[in-house]
Design a protein around this motif. Structure first.
Motif, PDB file in Angstrom:
ATOM      1  N   ALA A   1     -16.923  -3.037  12.285  1.00  0.00           N
ATOM      2  CA  ALA A   1     -18.262  -2.658  12.744  1.00  0.00           C
ATOM      3  C   ALA A   1     -18.544  -1.202  12.405  1.00  0.00           C
ATOM      4  CB  ALA A   1     -18.391  -2.892  14.248  1.00  0.00           C
ATOM      5  N   LEU A   2     -17.639  -0.317  12.779  1.00  0.00           N
ATOM      6  CA  LEU A   2     -17.777   1.114  12.513  1.00  0.00           C
ATOM      7  C   LEU A   2     -16.550   1.585  11.759  1.00  0.00           C
ATOM      8  CD1 LEU A   2     -19.286   3.827  12.943  1.00  0.00           C
ATOM      9  CD2 LEU A   2     -17.981   4.062  15.090  1.00  0.00           C
ATOM     10  N   LEU A   3     -16.765   2.086  10.552  1.00  0.00           N
ATOM     11  CA  LEU A   3     -15.705   2.695   9.768  1.00  0.00           C
ATOM     12  C   LEU A   3     -15.864   4.212   9.834  1.00  0.00           C
ATOM     13  CD1 LEU A   3     -15.860   0.355   6.628  1.00  0.00           C
ATOM     14  CD2 LEU A   3     -14.517   0.048   8.731  1.00  0.00           C
ATOM     15  N   ILE A   4     -14.883   4.934   9.341  1.00  0.00           N
ATOM     16  CA  ILE A   4     -14.988   6.389   9.328  1.00  0.00           C
ATOM     17  C   ILE A   4     -15.975   6.785   8.240  1.00  0.00           C
ATOM     18  CG2 ILE A   4     -13.733   8.555   8.965  1.00  0.00           C
ATOM     19  CD1 ILE A   4     -11.245   7.138  10.072  1.00  0.00           C
ATOM     20  N   ARG A   5     -17.111   7.323   8.675  1.00  0.00           N
ATOM     21  CA  ARG A   5     -18.224   7.692   7.793  1.00  0.00           C
ATOM     22  C   ARG A   5     -18.783   6.474   7.045  1.00  0.00           C
ATOM     23  NH1 ARG A   5     -16.345  11.334  10.602  1.00  0.00           N
ATOM     24  NH2 ARG A   5     -16.214  13.526   9.962  1.00  0.00           N
ATOM     25  N   GLY A   6     -18.737   5.323   7.683  1.00  0.00           N
ATOM     26  CA  GLY A   6     -19.273   4.126   7.068  1.00  0.00           C
ATOM     27  C   GLY A   6     -19.399   3.009   8.084  1.00  0.00           C
ATOM     28  N   CYS A   7     -19.600   1.795   7.581  1.00  0.00           N
ATOM     29  CA  CYS A   7     -19.655   0.612   8.439  1.00  0.00           C
ATOM     30  C   CYS A   7     -19.381  -0.610   7.582  1.00  0.00           C
ATOM     31  CB  CYS A   7     -21.027   0.478   9.126  1.00  0.00           C
ATOM     32  SG  CYS A   7     -22.397   0.162   7.987  1.00  0.00           S
ATOM     33  N   GLY A   8     -19.150  -1.732   8.238  1.00  0.00           N
ATOM     34  CA  GLY A   8     -18.877  -2.962   7.516  1.00  0.00           C
ATOM     35  C   GLY A   8     -20.136  -3.541   6.890  1.00  0.00           C
ATOM     36  N   ARG A   9     -19.923  -4.419   5.930  1.00  0.00           N
ATOM     37  CA  ARG A   9     -21.024  -5.094   5.243  1.00  0.00           C
ATOM     38  C   ARG A   9     -21.679  -6.128   6.157  1.00  0.00           C
ATOM     39  NH1 ARG A   9     -18.362  -6.847  -0.427  1.00  0.00           N
ATOM     40  NH2 ARG A   9     -20.357  -7.967  -0.550  1.00  0.00           N
ATOM     41  N   THR A  10     -22.881  -6.545   5.758  1.00  0.00           N
ATOM     42  CA  THR A  10     -23.617  -7.518   6.565  1.00  0.00           C
ATOM     43  C   THR A  10     -24.180  -8.654   5.704  1.00  0.00           C
ATOM     44  OG1 THR A  10     -25.633  -6.185   6.369  1.00  0.00           O
ATOM     45  CG2 THR A  10     -24.253  -5.812   8.301  1.00  0.00           C
ATOM     46  N   ASP A  11     -23.638  -8.824   4.500  1.00  0.00           N
ATOM     47  CA  ASP A  11     -24.248  -9.747   3.545  1.00  0.00           C
ATOM     48  C   ASP A  11     -23.493 -11.066   3.388  1.00  0.00           C
ATOM     49  OD1 ASP A  11     -22.174  -8.275   2.392  1.00  0.00           O
ATOM     50  OD2 ASP A  11     -23.042  -8.315   0.387  1.00  0.00           O
TER      51      ASP A  11
ATOM     52  N   VAL B   1     -11.644   7.058  17.237  1.00  0.00           N
ATOM     53  CA  VAL B   1     -12.105   5.886  16.486  1.00  0.00           C
ATOM     54  C   VAL B   1     -11.055   5.497  15.459  1.00  0.00           C
ATOM     55  CG1 VAL B   1     -13.817   5.059  14.815  1.00  0.00           C
ATOM     56  CG2 VAL B   1     -14.552   6.401  16.807  1.00  0.00           C
ATOM     57  N   TYR B   2     -10.554   4.276  15.596  1.00  0.00           N
ATOM     58  CA  TYR B   2      -9.581   3.722  14.658  1.00  0.00           C
ATOM     59  C   TYR B   2     -10.158   2.445  14.049  1.00  0.00           C
ATOM     60  CZ  TYR B   2      -5.988   6.826  16.582  1.00  0.00           C
ATOM     61  OH  TYR B   2      -5.258   7.926  16.976  1.00  0.00           O
ATOM     62  N   PRO B   3     -10.541   2.465  12.762  1.00  0.00           N
ATOM     63  CA  PRO B   3     -11.167   1.310  12.138  1.00  0.00           C
ATOM     64  C   PRO B   3     -10.143   0.317  11.591  1.00  0.00           C
ATOM     65  CG  PRO B   3     -11.103   3.100  10.581  1.00  0.00           C
ATOM     66  CD  PRO B   3     -10.486   3.631  11.866  1.00  0.00           C
ATOM     67  N   ALA B   4     -10.632  -0.852  11.158  1.00  0.00           N
ATOM     68  CA  ALA B   4      -9.755  -1.863  10.566  1.00  0.00           C
ATOM     69  C   ALA B   4      -9.436  -1.562   9.113  1.00  0.00           C
ATOM     70  CB  ALA B   4     -10.390  -3.245  10.684  1.00  0.00           C
ATOM     71  N   HIS B   5     -10.261  -0.734   8.470  1.00  0.00           N
ATOM     72  CA  HIS B   5     -10.050  -0.392   7.057  1.00  0.00           C
ATOM     73  C   HIS B   5     -10.427   1.058   6.810  1.00  0.00           C
ATOM     74  CE1 HIS B   5      -9.726  -4.658   5.971  1.00  0.00           C
ATOM     75  NE2 HIS B   5     -10.794  -4.860   6.712  1.00  0.00           N
ATOM     76  N   ASP B   6      -9.818   1.618   5.768  1.00  0.00           N
ATOM     77  CA  ASP B   6     -10.324   2.865   5.222  1.00  0.00           C
ATOM     78  C   ASP B   6      -9.950   2.905   3.750  1.00  0.00           C
ATOM     79  OD1 ASP B   6     -11.572   5.629   5.955  1.00  0.00           O
ATOM     80  OD2 ASP B   6      -9.953   6.023   4.540  1.00  0.00           O
ATOM     81  N   TYR B   7     -10.879   3.367   2.934  1.00  0.00           N
ATOM     82  CA  TYR B   7     -10.715   3.358   1.487  1.00  0.00           C
ATOM     83  C   TYR B   7     -10.633   4.768   0.900  1.00  0.00           C
ATOM     84  CZ  TYR B   7     -12.426  -1.281   2.626  1.00  0.00           C
ATOM     85  OH  TYR B   7     -12.583  -2.515   3.213  1.00  0.00           O
ATOM     86  N   ARG B   8     -10.624   5.785   1.766  1.00  0.00           N
ATOM     87  CA  ARG B   8     -10.636   7.167   1.283  1.00  0.00           C
ATOM     88  C   ARG B   8      -9.550   8.029   1.907  1.00  0.00           C
ATOM     89  NH1 ARG B   8     -16.877   7.981   2.617  1.00  0.00           N
ATOM     90  NH2 ARG B   8     -16.150   6.666   4.314  1.00  0.00           N
ATOM     91  N   GLY B   9      -8.609   7.421   2.596  1.00  0.00           N
ATOM     92  CA  GLY B   9      -7.489   8.183   3.129  1.00  0.00           C
ATOM     93  C   GLY B   9      -7.669   8.725   4.519  1.00  0.00           C
ATOM     94  N   HIS B  10      -8.735   8.344   5.210  1.00  0.00           N
ATOM     95  CA  HIS B  10      -8.941   8.793   6.580  1.00  0.00           C
ATOM     96  C   HIS B  10      -8.129   7.920   7.547  1.00  0.00           C
ATOM     97  CE1 HIS B  10     -12.114  11.496   5.371  1.00  0.00           C
ATOM     98  NE2 HIS B  10     -12.782  10.504   4.806  1.00  0.00           N
TER      99      HIS B  10
END
Length: 232
Positions: free
Chosen positions: A132-142, A168-177
């Protein structure tokens, strides 16, 4: 409380291990099937008893390790209410609190990325936000009955209403956060800052991203607790 953030580099997925030092009860959130051996070994090394495997949602980018971990440990596999996972031990409802020893895990319905998604508020100081909430982002909705307006409401009304110091601990991160805070995301998350609900919907509906590589395999497997379909 023992708290560990574990990573699967192939799918950029974080799995979280929580445990009570006194009772040795533990929970894993969003386990990955390829990392079951790692997680099971860590549980044994730390002398922990796995009580729950919790899913934030039915994932489209990796296959869950819950089914295998349930076989190995006799834990309960728990999914958000309304998730189409009939093999789960049970579902969890919005605002329901699970106890792992003295640790409280409160479910917060955060729909929008999918139509059945939970964040988990841990001991009042950190939240596992899934996609739902990623670090400086969010999940897709499509895909998977996602809906951008619903996600906007979930994040801005439910997650952003938590104390600003909440980790805040997200399920994914793609930039090393690794970790953020609610206060940081309210101030700096470019998906939400300065965007009205209608502007967010327009932005999300025009991302035009490719499907996750494993979506055709992962979704049906996760609806079977991590058991892939066997071709006949």
């Amino acid at each position: 409380m023992l708290f560990r953030q574990l990573f699967d580099q192939d799918t950029w997925t974080y799995t979280y291990l929580l445990a009570d030092f006194n009772t040795k009860e533990a929970a894993l959130i969003d386990p990955v099937v390829e990392k079951v051996e790692r997680d099971f070994k860590l549980l044994n090394e730390l002398g922990l008893r796995l009580k729950y495997c919790l899913e934030t949602h039915v994932h489209a980018d990796h296959i869950t390790g819950t089914g295998k971990l349930r076989e190995l440990t006799d834990c309960e596999g728990i999914v958000p209410e309304n998730a189409q996972v009939s093999c789960a031990s049970r579902s969890i409802a919005d605002r329901e609190i699970l106890k792992v020893g003295a640790i409280g895990i409160q479910a917060i319905a955060t729909l929008g990325h999918t139509d059945s998604h939970m964040a988990y508020f841990i001991n009042g100081d950190r939240v596992l936000t899934g996609d739902a909430l990623l670090i400086r982002g969010c999940g897709r909705t499509d895909f998977q009955s996602g809906e951008a307006g619903t996600l906007y409401d979930s994040v801005t009304q439910r997650l952003f209403s938590l104390p600003e110091e909440t980790l805040v601990y997200p399920a994914h991160d793609y930039r090393g956060h690794l970790v953020s805070t609610i206060g940081e995301e309210k101030q700096w998350n470019p998906r939400f800052v300065g965007r009205t609900r209608s502007q967010f919907i327009e932005f999300m509906n025009n991302l035009n991203l490719p499907d996750p590589k494993k979506i055709m395999e992962a979704v049906p497997a996760n609806e079977r607790c991590g058991n892939a379909l066997i071709a006949k």
